[in-house]
Each structure stands twice: as structure tokens, then as C-alpha cells.
Design a protein around this motif. Structure first.
Motif, mmCIF file in Angstrom:
data_model
loop_
_atom_site.group_PDB
_atom_site.id
_atom_site.type_symbol
_atom_site.label_atom_id
_atom_site.label_comp_id
_atom_site.label_asym_id
_atom_site.label_seq_id
_atom_site.Cartn_x
_atom_site.Cartn_y
_atom_site.Cartn_z
ATOM 1 N N ARG A 78 0.823 -1.217 0.000
ATOM 2 C CA ARG A 78 0.000 0.000 0.000
ATOM 3 C C ARG A 78 0.849 1.256 0.000
ATOM 4 O O ARG A 78 0.514 2.244 -0.658
ATOM 5 C CB ARG A 78 -0.917 -0.018 1.226
ATOM 6 N N THR A 79 1.954 1.247 0.754
ATOM 7 C CA THR A 79 2.763 2.452 0.921
ATOM 8 C C THR A 79 3.911 2.551 -0.069
ATOM 9 O O THR A 79 4.473 3.636 -0.264
ATOM 10 C CB THR A 79 3.343 2.510 2.342
ATOM 11 N N GLY A 80 4.283 1.426 -0.676
ATOM 12 C CA GLY A 80 5.443 1.432 -1.551
ATOM 13 C C GLY A 80 6.759 1.439 -0.805
ATOM 14 O O GLY A 80 7.825 1.568 -1.412
ATOM 15 N N ALA A 81 6.700 1.295 0.511
ATOM 16 C CA ALA A 81 7.916 1.292 1.329
ATOM 17 C C ALA A 81 8.629 -0.051 1.217
ATOM 18 O O ALA A 81 8.026 -1.067 0.867
ATOM 19 C CB ALA A 81 7.558 1.568 2.793
ATOM 20 N N SER A 82 9.915 -0.049 1.528
ATOM 21 C CA SER A 82 10.683 -1.293 1.511
ATOM 22 C C SER A 82 10.794 -1.902 2.900
ATOM 23 O O SER A 82 11.076 -3.094 3.029
ATOM 24 C CB SER A 82 12.087 -1.039 0.944
ATOM 25 N N LYS A 83 10.567 -1.069 3.932
ATOM 26 C CA LYS A 83 10.662 -1.555 5.308
ATOM 27 C C LYS A 83 9.611 -0.879 6.177
ATOM 28 O O LYS A 83 9.089 0.182 5.840
ATOM 29 C CB LYS A 83 12.059 -1.306 5.890
ATOM 30 N N VAL A 84 9.333 -1.514 7.321
ATOM 31 C CA VAL A 84 8.416 -0.954 8.307
ATOM 32 C C VAL A 84 9.118 -0.907 9.660
ATOM 33 O O VAL A 84 10.142 -1.561 9.876
ATOM 34 C CB VAL A 84 7.128 -1.802 8.439
ATOM 35 N N ASP A 85 8.560 -0.123 10.575
ATOM 36 C CA ASP A 85 8.938 -0.150 11.980
ATOM 37 C C ASP A 85 7.805 -0.804 12.758
ATOM 38 O O ASP A 85 6.622 -0.563 12.451
ATOM 39 C CB ASP A 85 9.179 1.266 12.514
ATOM 40 N N LEU A 86 8.136 -1.612 13.757
ATOM 41 C CA LEU A 86 7.134 -2.306 14.566
ATOM 42 C C LEU A 86 7.208 -1.833 16.006
ATOM 43 O O LEU A 86 8.293 -1.759 16.589
ATOM 44 C CB LEU A 86 7.363 -3.820 14.518
ATOM 45 N N VAL A 87 6.034 -1.517 16.577
ATOM 46 C CA VAL A 87 5.934 -1.150 17.994
ATOM 47 C C VAL A 87 4.876 -2.054 18.607
ATOM 48 O O VAL A 87 3.702 -1.985 18.233
ATOM 49 C CB VAL A 87 5.549 0.337 18.181
ATOM 50 N N ALA A 88 5.297 -2.917 19.536
ATOM 51 C CA ALA A 88 4.398 -3.917 20.099
ATOM 52 C C ALA A 88 4.292 -3.756 21.609
ATOM 53 O O ALA A 88 5.264 -3.393 22.280
ATOM 54 C CB ALA A 88 4.898 -5.323 19.770
ATOM 55 N N HIS A 89 3.108 -4.057 22.118
ATOM 56 C CA HIS A 89 2.888 -4.054 23.570
ATOM 57 C C HIS A 89 2.617 -5.474 24.030
ATOM 58 O O HIS A 89 1.877 -6.220 23.375
ATOM 59 C CB HIS A 89 1.696 -3.154 23.927
ATOM 60 N N THR A 145 12.526 -6.891 6.171
ATOM 61 C CA THR A 145 11.464 -5.896 5.988
ATOM 62 C C THR A 145 11.252 -4.999 7.202
ATOM 63 O O THR A 145 10.448 -4.067 7.136
ATOM 64 C CB THR A 145 10.126 -6.595 5.679
ATOM 65 N N VAL A 146 11.955 -5.255 8.291
ATOM 66 C CA VAL A 146 11.780 -4.460 9.514
ATOM 67 C C VAL A 146 13.050 -3.671 9.785
ATOM 68 O O VAL A 146 14.151 -4.225 9.790
ATOM 69 C CB VAL A 146 11.448 -5.368 10.718
ATOM 70 N N ASP A 147 12.900 -2.375 9.993
ATOM 71 C CA ASP A 147 14.042 -1.516 10.314
ATOM 72 C C ASP A 147 14.217 -1.405 11.827
ATOM 73 O O ASP A 147 15.309 -1.602 12.346
ATOM 74 C CB ASP A 147 13.859 -0.132 9.691
ATOM 75 N N HIS A 148 13.139 -1.053 12.535
ATOM 76 C CA HIS A 148 13.170 -0.950 13.998
ATOM 77 C C HIS A 148 12.075 -1.833 14.590
ATOM 78 O O HIS A 148 10.970 -1.908 14.050
ATOM 79 C CB HIS A 148 12.911 0.488 14.466
ATOM 80 N N TRP A 149 12.384 -2.447 15.712
ATOM 81 C CA TRP A 149 11.410 -3.257 16.459
ATOM 82 C C TRP A 149 11.440 -2.790 17.913
ATOM 83 O O TRP A 149 12.508 -2.703 18.519
ATOM 84 C CB TRP A 149 11.757 -4.736 16.371
ATOM 85 N N GLY A 167 19.695 -10.399 12.614
ATOM 86 C CA GLY A 167 19.686 -9.514 11.464
ATOM 87 C C GLY A 167 20.176 -8.112 11.777
ATOM 88 O O GLY A 167 20.736 -7.837 12.845
ATOM 89 N N ALA A 168 19.935 -7.211 10.832
ATOM 90 C CA ALA A 168 20.350 -5.817 10.978
ATOM 91 C C ALA A 168 19.254 -4.954 11.592
ATOM 92 O O ALA A 168 19.385 -3.729 11.663
ATOM 93 C CB ALA A 168 20.742 -5.254 9.613
ATOM 94 N N VAL A 169 18.168 -5.574 12.043
ATOM 95 C CA VAL A 169 17.066 -4.841 12.685
ATOM 96 C C VAL A 169 17.580 -4.174 13.955
ATOM 97 O O VAL A 169 18.396 -4.741 14.687
ATOM 98 C CB VAL A 169 15.918 -5.820 13.033
ATOM 99 N N LYS A 170 17.093 -2.966 14.214
ATOM 100 C CA LYS A 170 17.421 -2.279 15.466
ATOM 101 C C LYS A 170 16.337 -2.618 16.490
ATOM 102 O O LYS A 170 15.152 -2.415 16.220
ATOM 103 C CB LYS A 170 17.502 -0.767 15.239
ATOM 104 N N TYR A 171 16.734 -3.109 17.655
ATOM 105 C CA TYR A 171 15.799 -3.598 18.660
ATOM 106 C C TYR A 171 15.832 -2.718 19.905
ATOM 107 O O TYR A 171 16.899 -2.266 20.334
ATOM 108 C CB TYR A 171 16.153 -5.026 19.084
ATOM 109 N N ALA A 172 14.653 -2.519 20.493
ATOM 110 C CA ALA A 172 14.566 -1.775 21.762
ATOM 111 C C ALA A 172 13.447 -2.355 22.611
ATOM 112 O O ALA A 172 12.436 -2.844 22.089
ATOM 113 C CB ALA A 172 14.311 -0.291 21.512
#
Length: 234
Positions: free
Chosen positions: A101-112, A131-135, A179-184
């Protein structure tokens, strides 16, 4: 007279060429192609026995900080189903739909909370490292919570959240943050749901003590919200 008409025709042709050269060309040069979006699309994933509405306050903070509606998404799902057998597959489909939908190559995920397990499974086992940049996990039972023992008899999600479950063991095996995903992660010393508090933190992630907040207060705390946005901007 015939000579004058010829000269007029030549003059008009020259003027037309000059107009194309000095008029139309600069106009086309000024129409610069659209640049990349300001942010990766952000997908918010709620926790156990909740729904996307819990993100209202944080999404409002993101909009105030410059995000648009087209960059913010909330995934709703049945929280009583299996992380690995059902939910991770459905979440994979949802991420793919956001990317399309967005044409983006990656998303950021914020989970509770429980949402941390489904999103981690997607990242680790279903191609999310590409496909995930930040988690980000807010109060996630990332190593299980003993509180879930109260409902393990009748609820698959509670079994998945239990220390030593199949889901917990698989997620903890090898690299917790692949992977290269940034995790917090953001955890609270006063979280009444996650027991022990240390369950939230992951090796290889930026693990932040959010102070004395109850489990659901992590969703609406201004400091946590700012911390999440700061992390996604990095």
C-alpha cells in the motif's frame, strides 16, 4: 509581400523555439521527483485481550511529531490464538499489505505485551529481518511471565507466554535479536503483569527502564512515547 510573409513565418518559428528553450524547459526542470517518505510506516501491535484502540494516545503523539495517517497502522487480531501456528502468518500478510500500500521497503514495529511475541516470531522466522528496520517492545513477555500460569489451562496465548514454552524456547534460541534490525525494549519495575521484570530485556537490544509504571501505563506515558519516537528516528 511574399518575402515579408516568409520572414514572419521564420520569426514565429524562432520565437517558438525560444519559448520552448527558455519557457517550457525550466518549468519541467522545476518539477522535481517526489523524495522518499519522511518515515518508515509504523505498525502498532496490541497485547493480550486488547484491541488497536489502545494506541490512540501514542498515535496522536506520532501525528503531533509529523507522522501522517498514511504512515501509521494498527494491526488487530484474536489474542487467544497460537503465536507460531496462526498469528505470525497473519501478521506476515498484514506487513506485506502495508508494504504494498505504501510502496515502502521496510516498516517499523511497535508492540505491547503479547504482541511482542508475534512480531518477534515474524522477524526471526518469517523473513522480517529483511522488511523491519526498527522493532520496539513495551512490556513484552520476551522470556515469559509467570502471571500467564493463571490461564494456561484454557488459553493458547497464555501457554505461549509461559516461561519454558515452545514459543519462548524457539525465540530464545541462538540470536535473540537477529539480522540488521534495530531492537529496543521498555520495561517497568512496577509492571504487575510481567513477572519477573527482567523478562522484557533482550540481549542485543537497547533496554530502557521506564520507571515505576503499571503494565498498561506504558502505552500512554509521555516519556515512553518520546523514547519510542527517538529510537525510531535513529
Amino acid at each position: 509581400m511574399r518575402l515579408m510573409r516568409r520572414r514572419s513565418t521564420v520569426l514565429l518559428s524562432v520565437l517558438g523555439a525560444l519559448a520552448l528553450l527558455f519557457g517550457a524547459a525550466p518549468a519541467s526542470m522545476g518539477a522535481q521527483p517526489a523524495g522518499p517518505p519522511a518515515h518508515h510506516p509504523v505498525i502498532f501491535v496490541h497485547g493480550y485481550n486488547a484491541d488497536p484502540g489502545v494506541w490512540g494516545g501514542m498515535i496522536a503523539d506520532f501525528k503531533a511529531a509529523g507522522y501522517t495517517d498514511d504512515e501509521l497502522f494498527s494491526w488487530g487480531y484474536d489474542t487467544h490464538q497460537s503465536v507460531n501456528e496462526v498469528l505470525a502468518g497473519r501478521f506476515t500478510d498484514y506487513v506485506n499489505s502495508v508494504l504494498s500500500r505504501t510502496g515502502a521497503s521496510k516498516v517499523d514495529l511497535v508492540a505491547h505485551s503479547f504482541g511482542s511475541l508475534t512480531t518477534r516470531w515474524y522477524v526471526k522466522f518469517r523473513g522480517g529481518t529483511a522488511t523491519v528496520d526498527h522493532w520496539v517492545s513495551l512490556g513484552g513477555p520476551n522470556h515469559g511471565t509467570y502471571t500467564s500460569w493463571a490461564c494456561v489451562i484454557w488459553d493458547q496465548a497464555c501457554r505461549d507466554m509461559s516461561p519454558g514454552s515452545y514459543v519462548q524456547n524457539q525465540l530464545a534460541s541462538g540470536d535473540e535479536t537477529p539480522g540488521a534490525v534495530k531492537y529496543a525494549t521498555f520495561w517497568s519495575e512496577c509492571d504487575e503483569v510481567i513477572n519477573p521484570d527482567s523478562s522484557v530485556a533482550l540481549s542485543g537490544a537497547v533496554n530502557t527502564d521506564a520507571g515505576c509504571l503499571q503494565h498498561n501505563d506504558l502505552l500512554g506515558d509521555d516519556g515512553v512515547s518520546q523514547g519510542v519516537r527517538d529510537f525510531l528516528a535513529g
